[in-house]
Design an enzyme around this catalytic site. Structure first.
Site, PDB file in Angstrom:
ATOM      1  N   ASP A 147      -1.553  14.228  21.873  1.00  0.00           N
ATOM      2  CA  ASP A 147      -0.334  13.665  21.307  1.00  0.00           C
ATOM      3  C   ASP A 147      -0.164  14.094  19.859  1.00  0.00           C
ATOM      4  O   ASP A 147       0.934  14.029  19.313  1.00  0.00           O
ATOM      5  CB  ASP A 147      -0.366  12.142  21.379  1.00  0.00           C
ATOM      6  CG  ASP A 147      -0.033  11.612  22.764  1.00  0.00           C
ATOM      7  OD1 ASP A 147       0.275  12.412  23.657  1.00  0.00           O
ATOM      8  OD2 ASP A 147      -0.086  10.376  22.950  1.00  0.00           O
ATOM      9  N   GLN A 197       5.576   9.526   4.720  1.00  0.00           N
ATOM     10  CA  GLN A 197       6.666   9.447   3.749  1.00  0.00           C
ATOM     11  C   GLN A 197       7.531  10.698   3.709  1.00  0.00           C
ATOM     12  O   GLN A 197       8.683  10.639   3.291  1.00  0.00           O
ATOM     13  CB  GLN A 197       6.090   9.168   2.354  1.00  0.00           C
ATOM     14  CG  GLN A 197       5.357   7.834   2.277  1.00  0.00           C
ATOM     15  CD  GLN A 197       4.783   7.541   0.909  1.00  0.00           C
ATOM     16  OE1 GLN A 197       4.810   8.375   0.009  1.00  0.00           O
ATOM     17  NE2 GLN A 197       4.252   6.348   0.730  1.00  0.00           N
ATOM     18  N   THR A 213      -9.276   4.514   6.799  1.00  0.00           N
ATOM     19  CA  THR A 213      -9.056   3.169   7.318  1.00  0.00           C
ATOM     20  C   THR A 213      -7.604   2.934   7.730  1.00  0.00           C
ATOM     21  O   THR A 213      -7.226   1.806   8.050  1.00  0.00           O
ATOM     22  CB  THR A 213      -9.453   2.120   6.263  1.00  0.00           C
ATOM     23  OG1 THR A 213      -8.832   2.443   5.017  1.00  0.00           O
ATOM     24  CG2 THR A 213     -10.963   2.083   6.082  1.00  0.00           C
ATOM     25  N   ALA A 214      -6.791   3.994   7.716  1.00  0.00           N
ATOM     26  CA  ALA A 214      -5.390   3.870   8.105  1.00  0.00           C
ATOM     27  C   ALA A 214      -5.203   4.369   9.547  1.00  0.00           C
ATOM     28  O   ALA A 214      -5.908   3.930  10.447  1.00  0.00           O
ATOM     29  CB  ALA A 214      -4.513   4.647   7.116  1.00  0.00           C
ATOM     30  N   TYR A 215      -4.275   5.290   9.778  1.00  0.00           N
ATOM     31  CA  TYR A 215      -3.983   5.796  11.122  1.00  0.00           C
ATOM     32  C   TYR A 215      -5.239   6.376  11.773  1.00  0.00           C
ATOM     33  O   TYR A 215      -5.486   6.206  12.978  1.00  0.00           O
ATOM     34  CB  TYR A 215      -2.884   6.850  11.011  1.00  0.00           C
ATOM     35  CG  TYR A 215      -2.225   7.256  12.317  1.00  0.00           C
ATOM     36  CD1 TYR A 215      -2.495   6.614  13.510  1.00  0.00           C
ATOM     37  CD2 TYR A 215      -1.298   8.309  12.321  1.00  0.00           C
ATOM     38  CE1 TYR A 215      -1.863   6.998  14.685  1.00  0.00           C
ATOM     39  CE2 TYR A 215      -0.677   8.697  13.486  1.00  0.00           C
ATOM     40  CZ  TYR A 215      -0.959   8.036  14.669  1.00  0.00           C
ATOM     41  OH  TYR A 215      -0.339   8.424  15.831  1.00  0.00           O
ATOM     42  N   ASN A 216      -6.063   7.039  10.978  1.00  0.00           N
ATOM     43  CA  ASN A 216      -7.302   7.624  11.476  1.00  0.00           C
ATOM     44  C   ASN A 216      -8.171   6.599  12.199  1.00  0.00           C
ATOM     45  O   ASN A 216      -8.733   6.867  13.262  1.00  0.00           O
ATOM     46  CB  ASN A 216      -8.077   8.229  10.304  1.00  0.00           C
ATOM     47  CG  ASN A 216      -9.491   8.629  10.661  1.00  0.00           C
ATOM     48  OD1 ASN A 216      -9.726   9.641  11.307  1.00  0.00           O
ATOM     49  ND2 ASN A 216     -10.463   7.820  10.231  1.00  0.00           N
ATOM     50  N   ASN A 265      -3.367   9.527   1.993  1.00  0.00           N
ATOM     51  CA  ASN A 265      -4.017   9.081   3.232  1.00  0.00           C
ATOM     52  C   ASN A 265      -4.244  10.220   4.221  1.00  0.00           C
ATOM     53  O   ASN A 265      -5.372  10.509   4.597  1.00  0.00           O
ATOM     54  CB  ASN A 265      -3.182   7.999   3.919  1.00  0.00           C
ATOM     55  CG  ASN A 265      -3.565   6.602   3.496  1.00  0.00           C
ATOM     56  OD1 ASN A 265      -4.549   6.394   2.790  1.00  0.00           O
ATOM     57  ND2 ASN A 265      -2.775   5.628   3.913  1.00  0.00           N
ATOM     58  N   ASP A 266      -3.136  10.848   4.648  1.00  0.00           N
ATOM     59  CA  ASP A 266      -3.276  11.793   5.750  1.00  0.00           C
ATOM     60  C   ASP A 266      -2.067  12.703   5.905  1.00  0.00           C
ATOM     61  O   ASP A 266      -0.980  12.447   5.387  1.00  0.00           O
ATOM     62  CB  ASP A 266      -3.505  11.043   7.079  1.00  0.00           C
ATOM     63  CG  ASP A 266      -2.499   9.921   7.318  1.00  0.00           C
ATOM     64  OD1 ASP A 266      -1.297  10.124   7.075  1.00  0.00           O
ATOM     65  OD2 ASP A 266      -2.909   8.829   7.746  1.00  0.00           O
ATOM     66  N   ASP A 288       0.819  -1.214   0.000  1.00  0.00           N
ATOM     67  CA  ASP A 288       0.000   0.000   0.000  1.00  0.00           C
ATOM     68  C   ASP A 288       0.853   1.264   0.000  1.00  0.00           C
ATOM     69  O   ASP A 288       0.504   2.254  -0.635  1.00  0.00           O
ATOM     70  CB  ASP A 288      -0.924  -0.004   1.220  1.00  0.00           C
ATOM     71  CG  ASP A 288      -2.052  -1.018   1.088  1.00  0.00           C
ATOM     72  OD1 ASP A 288      -2.284  -1.499  -0.031  1.00  0.00           O
ATOM     73  OD2 ASP A 288      -2.695  -1.330   2.101  1.00  0.00           O
TER      74      ASP A 288
END
Length: 278
Positions: free
Chosen positions: A168, A234, A179-182, A138-139, A64
């Site tokens: 934090d 990244q 659907t990732a870190y979120n 993504n974010d 991904d």
């Protein structure tokens, strides 16, 4: 899109797969179709500038993270991305390595659909006054730089204070990135083609701080203290590199090849066990 319309293809390969059987199979297939190709290795350290002249498709070989890099590099182009999963989860990559040939045959015959999620616009005002335009698939994530101090993140909309986060950190997520870190931080799942984005605090110091979904027309100005800024995990900007950031859903879209019968909810079920009754 027919085979004769494809003059050149980019193969964007995850570092470590440059001598792999999977890459060799892709090259053999393209050679059999008399399609010219260029190979780029994604080492995640050096930014890549693709030669896009006459390119009709990018094949992402990896996980991904690799397909996210590809979509960011192709921002402002209409070149579609064909994702081949040679990683772990494979939430975004549509095809397994064993499905590559079948998937490419379907693509070349025009039997596919194009998913076009919006990318996040991240305008970073540097300390020298310059503004960097970045895009996130993504974010964009503000993380506290010093673990002894909470992040202090002030957000505003059209000059009015929107919220103050003592936490934090703060995740600003696209629908695709929901659907990732979120998700792990307690944010909602959002359908990928929705015209919204989400702000989700990370371990907020206040119980009143909750995720919020905002429309595409909104752009949020952010001033932070004791924070780094990470784009899709990244690119990272240290706290002393930037003054402020303006974030919102852009008009720039990714272009991802999907099977005609592809179902987002089936992927949720298969990859995240979403909707299962135990």
């Amino acid at each position: 899109m027919k085979n004769k319309e494809i003059k050149k293809i980019i193969i964007f390969c995850k570092l470590g797969l440059e001598d792999s059987l999977e890459l060799n199979n892709i090259k053999n297939y393209l050679n059999s179709k008399n399609i010219e190709y260029l190979i780029y290795i994604n080492d995640r350290k050096n930014e890549i500038e693709f030669d896009l002249e006459n390119v009709g498709l990018l094949i992402s070989l990896g996980g991904d993270g690799n397909i996210i890099s590809a979509c960011r590099y192709l921002a402002n182009s209409n070149i579609p991305v064909f994702g081949v999963n040679a990683g772990n989860l494979g939430f975004l990559t549509e095809f397994k390595t064993t499905e590559f040939e079948t998937g490419m045959n379907e693509f070349l015959s025009g039997s596919y659909k194009l998913e076009r999620p919006f990318l996040l616009s991240v305008q970073i005002k540097l300390n020298n006054g310059k503004i960097l335009q970045k895009y996130a698939f993504n974010d964009a994530v503000f993380n506290r730089a010093n673990h002894l101090l909470l992040a202090d993140i002030k957000t505003s909309f059209k000059g009015d204070i929107f919220n103050n986060y003592n936490a934090d950190g703060l995740i600003i997520s696209t629908p695709s990135g929901s659907t990732a870190y979120n998700l792990s931080a307690g944010g909602s799942i959002i359908y990928p083609l929705s015209r919204v984005f989400m702000l989700t605090p990370i371990c907020s110091h206040s119980l009143t701080q909750r995720p919020i979904v905002l429309p595409k027309s909104f752009f949020i100005d952010i001033i932070s203290a004791n924070c780094t800024l990470s784009i899709d995990g990244q690119e990272v900007f240290n706290k002393d590199e930037f003054k402020s950031v303006r974030i919102g859903l852009s008009n720039v879209r990714a272009n991802i090849i999907r099977r005609k019968n592809s179902s987002y909810f089936r992927v949720l079920n298969e990859k995240l066990n979403w909707g299962e009754v135990r």
